[in-house]
Design a protein around this motif. Structure first.
Motif, short mmCIF file in Angstrom:
data_model
loop_
_atom_site.label_atom_id
_atom_site.label_comp_id
_atom_site.label_asym_id
_atom_site.label_seq_id
_atom_site.Cartn_x
_atom_site.Cartn_y
_atom_site.Cartn_z
N UNK A 96 0.83 -1.22 0.00
CA UNK A 96 0.00 0.00 0.00
C UNK A 96 0.85 1.26 0.00
N UNK A 97 1.97 1.23 0.74
CA UNK A 97 2.84 2.40 0.78
C UNK A 97 3.39 2.70 -0.62
N UNK A 98 3.78 1.66 -1.34
CA UNK A 98 4.31 1.85 -2.69
C UNK A 98 3.22 2.37 -3.62
N UNK A 99 2.01 1.89 -3.48
CA UNK A 99 0.90 2.39 -4.30
C UNK A 99 0.69 3.88 -4.04
N UNK A 100 0.78 4.29 -2.79
CA UNK A 100 0.64 5.70 -2.42
C UNK A 100 1.77 6.53 -3.04
N UNK A 101 3.01 6.07 -2.85
CA UNK A 101 4.18 6.79 -3.37
C UNK A 101 4.12 6.90 -4.88
N UNK A 102 3.81 5.81 -5.58
CA UNK A 102 3.76 5.88 -7.04
C UNK A 102 2.59 6.74 -7.51
N UNK A 103 1.55 6.85 -6.71
CA UNK A 103 0.46 7.77 -7.01
C UNK A 103 0.94 9.22 -6.98
N UNK A 104 1.75 9.55 -5.98
CA UNK A 104 2.33 10.89 -5.91
C UNK A 104 3.27 11.12 -7.08
N UNK A 105 4.10 10.10 -7.38
CA UNK A 105 5.02 10.22 -8.52
C UNK A 105 4.25 10.46 -9.82
N UNK A 106 3.18 9.71 -10.02
CA UNK A 106 2.39 9.87 -11.24
C UNK A 106 1.73 11.25 -11.28
N UNK A 107 1.18 11.72 -10.16
CA UNK A 107 0.56 13.04 -10.12
C UNK A 107 1.58 14.13 -10.43
N UNK A 108 2.79 13.99 -9.86
CA UNK A 108 3.84 14.96 -10.14
C UNK A 108 4.23 14.94 -11.61
N UNK A 109 4.27 13.76 -12.21
CA UNK A 109 4.60 13.65 -13.64
C UNK A 109 3.50 14.30 -14.49
N UNK A 110 2.25 14.07 -14.15
CA UNK A 110 1.12 14.68 -14.88
C UNK A 110 1.21 16.20 -14.80
N UNK A 111 1.62 16.71 -13.62
CA UNK A 111 1.73 18.16 -13.42
C UNK A 111 3.00 18.74 -14.06
N UNK A 112 3.83 17.87 -14.63
CA UNK A 112 5.05 18.32 -15.30
C UNK A 112 6.17 18.71 -14.36
N UNK A 113 6.11 18.25 -13.12
CA UNK A 113 7.17 18.57 -12.17
C UNK A 113 8.44 17.81 -12.52
N UNK A 114 9.56 18.51 -12.44
CA UNK A 114 10.84 17.89 -12.76
C UNK A 114 11.18 16.79 -11.75
#
Length: 158
Positions: A96-114
């Protein structure tokens, strides 16, 4: 209404619990949580519960499986991003922790964050016995011709 909490409880290797009714399983979980969290939990009430039983379910991990996991961003479709416990991440968390972290990573990628790890807390350093185990695995990997750097649990699956 009053403040509350939403909890998810997973039991692994739980064949002995499969025969319990939803009510009995809910009572068991509440009792377990009362023991863990003490008086605050004891004074609380379960308002709703959803039980999902997955007999003989298995996870997706096996030696070498890391290489088959998708990256956060699809290589084939530029506007598709992945999140979940089977997505590659160098964070070191799992389930579950990895699912949460990769969710943040994906959201940051969608937002175009470096920095796609923005907002993700780093894991604490390994405890001494874990660090020793990691060093031992790294040494064995080197002996077997592997890269031998074992910075994450994913390297145990090489």
């Amino acid at each position: 209404g009053d403040p509350g909490s939403v909890l998810e409880v997973d039991f692994y290797y739980s064949n002995s619990l499969l025969g319990l009714s939803d009510d009995a399983l809910t009572k068991k979980v509440k009792s377990d949580l009362d023991t863990i969290f003490g008086q605050t939990c004891i004074n609380s009430n379960v308002i709703d519960a959803a039980i999902i039983r997955l007999p003989n379910a298995v996870n997706w991990y096996f030696p070498g499986s890391y290489s088959y996991m998708p990256e956060t961003r699809s290589r084939s479709l530029p506007n598709v991003y992945f999140a979940g416990d089977i997505v590659k991440s160098r964070h070191g968390s799992w389930s579950q922790e990895k699912a949460y972290v990769t969710g943040i990573e994906a959201a940051n990628a969608v937002l175009g964050k470096k920095d796609t790890m923005e907002g993700v807390l780093a894991l604490e350093p390994d405890e001494p016995h874990v660090a020793l185990g990691r060093e031992m695995v790294s040494s064995v990997q080197k002996l077997l011709g592997g890269k031998g750097n074992a910075p994450s649990l994913v390297d145990f699956l090489w």
